[in-house]
Enzyme design. Structure first.
Site, mmCIF file in Angstrom:
data_model
loop_
_atom_site.group_PDB
_atom_site.id
_atom_site.type_symbol
_atom_site.label_atom_id
_atom_site.label_comp_id
_atom_site.label_asym_id
_atom_site.label_seq_id
_atom_site.Cartn_x
_atom_site.Cartn_y
_atom_site.Cartn_z
ATOM 1 N N ARG A 261 -3.775 48.635 0.830
ATOM 2 C CA ARG A 261 -3.059 48.142 2.000
ATOM 3 C C ARG A 261 -2.680 49.297 2.906
ATOM 4 N NH1 ARG A 261 0.809 43.371 -0.656
ATOM 5 N NH2 ARG A 261 -0.910 42.334 -1.751
ATOM 6 N N ARG A 276 5.784 51.125 -2.487
ATOM 7 C CA ARG A 276 4.907 50.742 -1.373
ATOM 8 C C ARG A 276 3.800 51.784 -1.232
ATOM 9 N NH1 ARG A 276 6.307 46.967 2.434
ATOM 10 N NH2 ARG A 276 8.505 47.183 1.878
ATOM 11 N N GLU A 348 10.876 42.552 -4.919
ATOM 12 C CA GLU A 348 9.776 41.598 -5.157
ATOM 13 C C GLU A 348 8.693 42.223 -6.036
ATOM 14 O OE1 GLU A 348 5.781 40.447 -4.362
ATOM 15 O OE2 GLU A 348 6.606 41.419 -2.579
ATOM 16 N N SER A 351 4.697 37.134 -5.758
ATOM 17 C CA SER A 351 4.857 35.985 -4.870
ATOM 18 C C SER A 351 3.926 34.885 -5.366
ATOM 19 C CB SER A 351 4.506 36.346 -3.426
ATOM 20 O OG SER A 351 5.493 37.167 -2.852
ATOM 21 N N ARG A 390 4.840 48.170 -9.678
ATOM 22 C CA ARG A 390 6.259 47.827 -9.621
ATOM 23 C C ARG A 390 6.808 47.491 -11.009
ATOM 24 N NH1 ARG A 390 7.803 45.036 -3.812
ATOM 25 N NH2 ARG A 390 6.700 46.581 -2.533
#
Length: 430
Positions: A261, A276, A348, A351, A390
């Protein structure tokens, strides 16, 4: 992609529901384009009918030995008109598709309405947030002191937002991947798939990443390929342009992939550590479901992702995302958020989303009900099971000890050569 006729027939309610998601539907543009395309298509159908009728008349006249020259000339004019209308319909169809491609999915009625994450609804909290009798260290500091994490040398190799793992750090990442895959395949019944780590533009359109979010992707120069931001893209497109048999539904896939990403728009956010990154590992769950079962499947998928957190003894919570915080393609999303001690907040880690038929329309994935010739759109769902980096962060921070070591959760020890702690191996500089 939303159903065009549904928008037309429910224009007021669709517009209001899209406003909840922060999108302003251009009613006039939609209505004008929709009406024009339908009008031209009707004219095209009438012209084809006239051509067929004239063709039959010509055949009959020739059979009777009559002069059909006038009718032949008439049919040539009609054929020319049909060709012109074909081109116009093609242009209008492209315009309609482009317009529909920019419209997000409608939120499910159960989704809380709100502008951003402040309106998210807490579903449940699981586990106890740890209390420490020593100063808590973040995963970057712990990783460096144990000699298992090295973003500095990775930045030399590539740039910011990449890292090197060494020894126990690399083993922990690999153990988490294998543990997650094992639980989802052997216990939850998913079929493992190892898909391509690149996908073409059509595939990205199918999941809703394109055309709207191209700046978030890494494009492979000179090709039609992009590096995948999640396994959702290739796995959802496994059945693109196919008609499935109802008796084979649901399909349940699990995939490990690296994810890439660009993190466009995240300047200054989580610049330190693994939260991130431009490249990270993830285990993804993807389901293809019958429409009437998809919300039960969403609960099931969410429970499967939660099971990983429970077995790893990590404190977490589940929230329902509000209309203003959910993704472009989502109809309903549960976020799983794990506790990060150094930040003193939940972050988070998964999802879990039901897209209903939004992605299926874009990717053209249908199914045929038993004994019924009519096809229907499948419903697609996915969720992280889990984001590996994470999870690495959560384990290192939640299970840190006063002596700088890290306790390994019992469920993970078989994948860590039965080690009980991360003791590290200092990486010598020089």
């Amino acid at each position: 992609m939303l159903d065009r006729s549904m928008i037309r027939e429910n224009l007021d309610s669709v517009q209001e529901r899209l406003k909840d998601k922060g999108f302003e539907l251009d009613r006039d543009a939609f209505f004008k384009l929709d009406q024009e395309e339908r009008s031209v298509r009707q004219e095209w159908e009438e012209a084809r009918g006239l051509r067929n009728k004239t063709s039959d008349e010509i055949a009959e006249m020739k059979k009777q030995g009559e002069d059909a020259g006038e009718k032949i000339a008439e049919m040539k004019q009609v054929s020319a008109r049909i060709k012109s209308l074909d081109e116009k319909i093609k242009t209008l169809d492209e315009g309609v598709r482009d317009l529909l491609a920019e419209i997000p999915n409608l939120p499910h009625p159960s989704v809380p309405v709100g502008p951003d994450e402040s309106a998210n609804a807490l579903v449940r909290e699981v586990g106890e947030v740890p209390e420490f009798d020593f100063t808590v260290r973040d995963h970057v500091d712990l990783g460096a002191s144990l000699g298992i994490l090295d973003p500095e040398r990775a930045s030399k190799i590539t740039g910011a937002r990449f890292t090197n793992y060494y020894g126990d750090g690399a083993l922990l990442e690999r153990a988490l991947i294998n543990f997650m895959l094992h639980v989802h395949v052997r216990e939850h019944g998913y079929l493992e798939i190892l898909p391509p780590f690149m996908a073409n533009r059509t595939s990205f359109f199918g999941t809703g990443n394109l055309p709207k979010f191209e700046e978030d992707l890494f494009h492979v120069e000179g090709t039609d390929y992009f590096l995948i931001p999640t396994a959702e893209v290739p796995v959802t497109n496994v059945f693109a342009n196919e008609i499935l048999d109802e008796e084979n539904l649901p399909f349940n896939f699990v995939a490990y992939t690296p994810c890439f990403r660009s993190e466009a728009g995240s300047y200054g956010k989580d610049t330190k550590g693994l939260i991130r990154q431009h490249q990270f590992n993830k285990v993804e769950l993807v389901k293809f479901s019958k429409p009437e079962e998809s919300y039960d499947k969403l609960e099931e998928l969410t429970s499967h992702a939660e099971e990983i957190l429970r077995r790893l003894e990590l404190p977490y919570r589940v929230v329902t995302l509000s209309t203003g915080d959910m993704s472009f393609s989502s109809a309903k999303t549960y976020d799983l958020e794990v506790w990060v001690p150094s930040q003193e907040k939940y972050r988070e880690i998964s999802s879990c989303t039901n897209f209903e038929d939004f992605q299926a329309r874009r990717a053209n994935i249908r199914f045929k009900a038993s004994g019924n010739k009519r096809t229907q759109w499948v419903h697609t769902l996915n969720g992280s099971g889990l984001a590996v980096g994470r999870t690495w962060v959560a384990i290192v921070e939640n299970f840190q000890q006063a002596d700088g070591t890290v306790r390994i959760p019992e469920a993970l020890r078989p994948w860590m050569y039965d080690a009980e702690k991360l003791t590290g191996q200092p990486f010598m500089l020089g």
